[in-house]
Write a protein that holds these residues in place. Structure first.
Motif: not given
Length: 192
Positions: A126-151
């Motif tokens: 499901k991590a790579a599935d474009p049809n899988y949506k989390n509770s915010k309505g985004t894909t697993f991999y799509g939810q990372f966009a905009g997240v601060d990765a400095s830590k």
């Protein structure tokens, strides 16, 4: 005894012929497999950085986590300036995953694209599935966009797990965090 030797010799001939056939098929298909992998990587880079002018491969870098291989490291340019970085990494998840993580120059995640995963069907896949949506309505991999990765990324705080696939969720976050650490060390070393 003679019969056993005869059968052993026949078996050895079949094994040698099979090995030869496999080697021949590998030699014929290897260049095409490599070409397709590079094409898939190039498409993923353009999906993460659609406005980029170019991707310059960086050869010298430090990997803080040797359990995750850094397959490729790119400087992303736009208008002659560095606009970000992309890291292709392969590492252990529930089984193994290869992904590309893109970062802007302030280490915010520009995007993540999963190239390949051999995690369990139904859950880890499901991590790579474009049809899988989390509770915010985004894909697993799509939810990372905009997240601060400095830590290092924290499951639950920075991103949501796939239900029933906590190991995959945790370890993919770790792969992305390690990719960010490679970029952070590169920038801290005075490289731009």
């Amino acid at each position: 005894m003679k019969e056993a030797l005869k059968l052993g010799a026949i078996l050895a001939l079949y094994a040698a012929a099979a090995c030869f056939a496999l080697a021949l098929v590998n030699n014929v298909t290897a260049p095409e497999i490599e070409r397709r992998a590079l094409e898939k990587e190039s498409q993923a880079l353009k999906m993460i950085f659609p406005d980029a002018d170019g991707f310059e491969k960086i050869a010298q870098f430090e990997n803080p986590n040797p359990s995750a291989a850094i397959d490729s490291f790119y400087k992303v340019t736009k208008g002659g300036e560095t606009s970000g970085y992309a890291v292709k990494t392969t590492g252990p998840t529930y089984d193994t995953t290869t992904l590309i993580a893109g970062f802007d120059t302030s280490l915010k995640i520009a995007g993540v694209h999963i190239l390949q995963t051999s995690d369990s069907p139904g859950f880890g896949q499901k991590a790579a599935d474009p049809n899988y949506k989390n509770s915010k309505g985004t894909t697993f991999y799509g939810q990372f966009a905009g997240v601060d990765a400095s830590k290092p990324l924290a499951l639950g705080a920075d991103y949501e797990a796939i239900s029933g696939a906590t190991i995959t969720s945790n370890t993919m976050g770790a792969l992305i965090s390690n990719a960010a650490a490679v970029v952070q060390k590169h920038i801290a070393g005075g490289n731009k």
